[in-house]
Design a protein around this motif. Structure first.
Motif, PDB file in Angstrom:
ATOM      1  N   GLU A  24       0.863  -1.175   0.000  1.00 44.56           N
ATOM      2  CA  GLU A  24       0.000   0.000   0.000  1.00 44.56           C
ATOM      3  C   GLU A  24       0.904   1.231   0.000  1.00 44.56           C
ATOM      4  O   GLU A  24       1.749   1.374   0.872  1.00 44.56           O
ATOM      5  N   ARG A  25       0.750   2.074  -1.029  1.00 44.40           N
ATOM      6  CA  ARG A  25       1.611   3.245  -1.158  1.00 44.40           C
ATOM      7  C   ARG A  25       0.754   4.512  -1.128  1.00 44.40           C
ATOM      8  O   ARG A  25      -0.234   4.615  -1.845  1.00 44.40           O
ATOM      9  N   PHE A  26       1.183   5.457  -0.295  1.00 44.89           N
ATOM     10  CA  PHE A  26       0.478   6.722  -0.144  1.00 44.89           C
ATOM     11  C   PHE A  26       1.473   7.872  -0.209  1.00 44.89           C
ATOM     12  O   PHE A  26       2.657   7.717   0.088  1.00 44.89           O
ATOM     13  N   SER A  27       0.969   9.028  -0.580  1.00 40.84           N
ATOM     14  CA  SER A  27       1.773  10.250  -0.569  1.00 40.84           C
ATOM     15  C   SER A  27       0.969  11.347   0.111  1.00 40.84           C
ATOM     16  O   SER A  27      -0.232  11.507  -0.155  1.00 40.84           O
ATOM     17  N   PHE A  28       1.607  12.079   1.024  1.00 36.13           N
ATOM     18  CA  PHE A  28       0.915  13.186   1.666  1.00 36.13           C
ATOM     19  C   PHE A  28       0.597  14.264   0.635  1.00 36.13           C
ATOM     20  O   PHE A  28       1.397  14.543  -0.253  1.00 36.13           O
ATOM     21  N   LEU A  80       6.658  13.849   1.392  1.00 34.73           N
ATOM     22  CA  LEU A  80       6.751  12.593   2.133  1.00 34.73           C
ATOM     23  C   LEU A  80       5.730  11.584   1.619  1.00 34.73           C
ATOM     24  O   LEU A  80       4.553  11.910   1.427  1.00 34.73           O
ATOM     25  N   GLY A  81       6.198  10.377   1.395  1.00 33.55           N
ATOM     26  CA  GLY A  81       5.331   9.253   1.083  1.00 33.55           C
ATOM     27  C   GLY A  81       5.524   8.164   2.122  1.00 33.55           C
ATOM     28  O   GLY A  81       6.500   8.168   2.875  1.00 33.55           O
ATOM     29  N   VAL A  82       4.609   7.220   2.167  1.00 36.74           N
ATOM     30  CA  VAL A  82       4.684   6.098   3.095  1.00 36.74           C
ATOM     31  C   VAL A  82       4.218   4.844   2.373  1.00 36.74           C
ATOM     32  O   VAL A  82       3.225   4.879   1.637  1.00 36.74           O
ATOM     33  N   SER A  83       4.934   3.755   2.573  1.00 41.60           N
ATOM     34  CA  SER A  83       4.527   2.462   2.034  1.00 41.60           C
ATOM     35  C   SER A  83       4.428   1.450   3.166  1.00 41.60           C
ATOM     36  O   SER A  83       5.246   1.465   4.094  1.00 41.60           O
ATOM     37  N   LYS A  84       3.415   0.597   3.083  1.00 37.68           N
ATOM     38  CA  LYS A  84       3.284  -0.526   4.010  1.00 37.68           C
ATOM     39  C   LYS A  84       3.309  -1.808   3.200  1.00 37.68           C
ATOM     40  O   LYS A  84       2.614  -1.920   2.197  1.00 37.68           O
ATOM     41  N   ILE A  85       4.100  -2.764   3.638  1.00 39.30           N
ATOM     42  CA  ILE A  85       4.159  -4.065   2.990  1.00 39.30           C
ATOM     43  C   ILE A  85       3.706  -5.107   3.999  1.00 39.30           C
ATOM     44  O   ILE A  85       4.284  -5.227   5.084  1.00 39.30           O
ATOM     45  N   LYS A  86       2.664  -5.820   3.642  1.00 42.48           N
ATOM     46  CA  LYS A  86       2.134  -6.865   4.510  1.00 42.48           C
ATOM     47  C   LYS A  86       2.421  -8.215   3.884  1.00 42.48           C
ATOM     48  O   LYS A  86       2.092  -8.475   2.737  1.00 42.48           O
ATOM     49  N   ARG A 111       4.688 -12.084   5.308  1.00 43.38           N
ATOM     50  CA  ARG A 111       5.101 -12.886   6.457  1.00 43.38           C
ATOM     51  C   ARG A 111       5.585 -11.994   7.588  1.00 43.38           C
ATOM     52  O   ARG A 111       5.416 -12.301   8.757  1.00 43.38           O
ATOM     53  N   LYS A 112       6.197 -10.876   7.223  1.00 46.16           N
ATOM     54  CA  LYS A 112       6.629  -9.884   8.206  1.00 46.16           C
ATOM     55  C   LYS A 112       6.153  -8.508   7.757  1.00 46.16           C
ATOM     56  O   LYS A 112       6.098  -8.224   6.565  1.00 46.16           O
ATOM     57  N   GLN A 113       5.851  -7.649   8.737  1.00 42.51           N
ATOM     58  CA  GLN A 113       5.424  -6.290   8.422  1.00 42.51           C
ATOM     59  C   GLN A 113       6.636  -5.427   8.098  1.00 42.51           C
ATOM     60  O   GLN A 113       7.669  -5.511   8.773  1.00 42.51           O
ATOM     61  N   LYS A 114       6.522  -4.589   7.072  1.00 44.10           N
ATOM     62  CA  LYS A 114       7.585  -3.661   6.720  1.00 44.10           C
ATOM     63  C   LYS A 114       6.974  -2.311   6.370  1.00 44.10           C
ATOM     64  O   LYS A 114       5.859  -2.239   5.853  1.00 44.10           O
ATOM     65  N   VAL A 115       7.718  -1.253   6.646  1.00 44.41           N
ATOM     66  CA  VAL A 115       7.269   0.109   6.374  1.00 44.41           C
ATOM     67  C   VAL A 115       8.412   0.883   5.746  1.00 44.41           C
ATOM     68  O   VAL A 115       9.579   0.707   6.123  1.00 44.41           O
ATOM     69  N   ALA A 116       8.094   1.716   4.776  1.00 49.84           N
ATOM     70  CA  ALA A 116       9.081   2.647   4.208  1.00 49.84           C
ATOM     71  C   ALA A 116       8.562   4.064   4.376  1.00 49.84           C
ATOM     72  O   ALA A 116       7.465   4.386   3.909  1.00 49.84           O
ATOM     73  N   LEU A 117       9.312   4.891   5.081  1.00 51.52           N
ATOM     74  CA  LEU A 117       9.052   6.330   5.142  1.00 51.52           C
ATOM     75  C   LEU A 117       9.883   6.959   4.040  1.00 51.52           C
ATOM     76  O   LEU A 117      11.101   6.776   3.997  1.00 51.52           O
ATOM     77  N   VAL A 118       9.227   7.707   3.133  1.00 51.34           N
ATOM     78  CA  VAL A 118       9.879   8.093   1.881  1.00 51.34           C
ATOM     79  C   VAL A 118       9.865   9.607   1.686  1.00 51.34           C
ATOM     80  O   VAL A 118       9.035  10.150   0.939  1.00 51.34           O
ATOM     81  N   PRO A 119      10.773  10.333   2.351  1.00 49.41           N
ATOM     82  CA  PRO A 119      10.915  11.757   2.037  1.00 49.41           C
ATOM     83  C   PRO A 119      11.483  11.917   0.636  1.00 49.41           C
ATOM     84  O   PRO A 119      12.270  11.091   0.169  1.00 49.41           O
ATOM     85  N   CYS A 120      11.085  12.986  -0.065  1.00 46.73           N
ATOM     86  CA  CYS A 120      11.466  13.139  -1.471  1.00 46.73           C
ATOM     87  C   CYS A 120      11.692  14.613  -1.800  1.00 46.73           C
ATOM     88  O   CYS A 120      11.036  15.492  -1.238  1.00 46.73           O
ATOM     89  N   THR A 121      12.610  14.862  -2.736  1.00 49.00           N
ATOM     90  CA  THR A 121      12.930  16.239  -3.115  1.00 49.00           C
ATOM     91  C   THR A 121      11.851  16.891  -3.954  1.00 49.00           C
ATOM     92  O   THR A 121      11.813  18.106  -4.097  1.00 49.00           O
ATOM     93  N   CYS A 122      10.983  16.086  -4.568  1.00 53.49           N
ATOM     94  CA  CYS A 122       9.896  16.665  -5.357  1.00 53.49           C
ATOM     95  C   CYS A 122       8.653  15.806  -5.234  1.00 53.49           C
ATOM     96  O   CYS A 122       8.714  14.657  -4.794  1.00 53.49           O
ATOM     97  N   ASP A 123       7.530  16.378  -5.601  1.00 50.43           N
ATOM     98  CA  ASP A 123       6.261  15.680  -5.526  1.00 50.43           C
ATOM     99  C   ASP A 123       6.168  14.757  -6.729  1.00 50.43           C
ATOM    100  O   ASP A 123       5.871  15.186  -7.839  1.00 50.43           O
ATOM    101  N   SER A 124       6.431  13.474  -6.508  1.00 50.07           N
ATOM    102  CA  SER A 124       6.467  12.535  -7.631  1.00 50.07           C
ATOM    103  C   SER A 124       5.123  12.412  -8.317  1.00 50.07           C
ATOM    104  O   SER A 124       5.037  12.142  -9.510  1.00 50.07           O
ATOM    105  N   GLN A 125       4.040  12.630  -7.582  1.00 48.41           N
ATOM    106  CA  GLN A 125       2.720  12.552  -8.203  1.00 48.41           C
ATOM    107  C   GLN A 125       2.496  13.715  -9.166  1.00 48.41           C
ATOM    108  O   GLN A 125       1.894  13.571 -10.221  1.00 48.41           O
ATOM    109  N   GLU A 126       2.983  14.889  -8.797  1.00 49.20           N
ATOM    110  CA  GLU A 126       2.866  16.042  -9.683  1.00 49.20           C
ATOM    111  C   GLU A 126       3.713  15.848 -10.932  1.00 49.20           C
ATOM    112  O   GLU A 126       3.292  16.143 -12.050  1.00 49.20           O
ATOM    113  N   VAL A 127       4.924  15.308 -10.751  1.00 53.53           N
ATOM    114  CA  VAL A 127       5.831  15.128 -11.875  1.00 53.53           C
ATOM    115  C   VAL A 127       5.336  14.036 -12.806  1.00 53.53           C
ATOM    116  O   VAL A 127       5.214  14.217 -14.023  1.00 53.53           O
TER     117      VAL A 127
END
Length: 305
Positions: free
Chosen positions: A216-220, A252-258, A260-276
């Protein structure tokens, strides 16, 4: 307290590795595998913050590799030129190529310095990693060797282990996110409150859990109000906080991977990838002037709850 950091060379899953270590933390870096950090270990509570691969041997991807087809564990550098006109190739992967390229490296008095020169695009990316008592700091410099401005995107892709009670913390005012990719929850472009992440990551939040890993990937939707974000781990009474300049790394974006084990990625970024990527908004792109450079810092700090 004086931070005394040792430097040694070793092997990690068949590849040359550099180990930086002090009394409280240990970091392992693979210079020949894109400068990848494969371990960030908290010696105080005997806890590995970075996700670990199950592979016994790591294969270095070719430079044209698709990021999602290779090992996603650890901390990869995502740096890419957004100007394809600077190269004859038009198929440069969206995640860039520095994560596949070998980095030159040398020991410093407080850690290790690494750099990589893109074989086809006119830039060099440098980073200097040093440990301190509560974590590490990375100083970056991207050098544009062309006669034109170099638009770019940078983000630290660090996949973190997350216990069932893990939560994230973000600055005040960061209240809404947009869905980035369709997986289990919502559809691309749907908006959500950040409670979807401030709840326990082990909960399904009303979504059916599948046996296979799901992402699950989200972007603020708004720029960061302050340059930090945290992963809180109550089960070990520890918190990992990223620190950076919100002026230079404002999104900032956030990913959750569900799985066998839970994993999270906090993803600060220099530009808004959704806009680009979605709207082609060039105003959202960071850029290095011709024959100039851009610097920024990124820290990973461990603290007690």
């Amino acid at each position: 307290m004086v931070d005394v950091c040792t430097y040694q060379k070793t092997k990690f899953k068949g590849l040359d590795a550099v180990v930086l270590e002090n009394e409280r933390v240990r970091a392992v870096i693979l210079p020949e595998y894109g400068g990848k950090m494969v371990s960030f270990f908290d010696k105080v509570v005997d806890y590995e913050w970075l996700s670990q691969t199950d592979q016994s041997i790591l294969d270095i991807p070719p430079k044209e590799a698709d990021f999602s087809d290779y090992d996603l564990s650890g901390f990869d550098e995502i740096f890419t030129s957004l100007d394809r006109s600077l190269s004859d190739r038009k198929d440069i992967p969206a995640h860039g190529e520095v994560w596949t390229l070998p980095w030159a490296y040398n020991a410093t008095n407080d850690g290790v310095a690494l750099q990589v020169h893109h074989p086809e695009l006119p830039y060099t990316l440098k980073k200097r990693i040093c440990l301190h008592s509560d974590g590490l700091k990375i100083k970056y410099e991207a050098v544009n060797q062309s006669e034109e401005p170099l638009p770019f995107l940078w983000t630290p892709h660090a996949l973190l282990n997350a216990g069932d009670s893990a939560e994230i913390e973000v600055p005040d005012g960061m209240t809404h996110m947009i869905k980035v990719e369709k997986e289990q929850m919502g559809s691309p472009g749907s908006t959500h409150s950040n409670s979807v992440f401030t709840k326990h990551t082990g909960e399904t939040n009303g979504v059916e859990t599948k046996k296979r890993a799901s992402i699950e990937r989200f972007s603020f939707t708004q720029p960061l109000t302050e340059g930090w974000c945290s992963l809180v781990q109550p089960h070990i009474n520890r918190k990992l906080t990223y620190h950076f300049s919100e002026a230079k790394v404002p999104y900032l974006g956030v990913s959750k991977i569900k799985g066998r084990k839970q994993k999270v990625a906090l993803v600060p970024c220099t530009c808004d990838s959704q806009e680009v990527n979605g709207k082609g908004n060039t105003e959202a792109i960071s850029s290095i002037p011709a024959q100039d450079s851009c610097t920024w810092t990124f820290s990973m700090n461990i603290s007690k709850l």
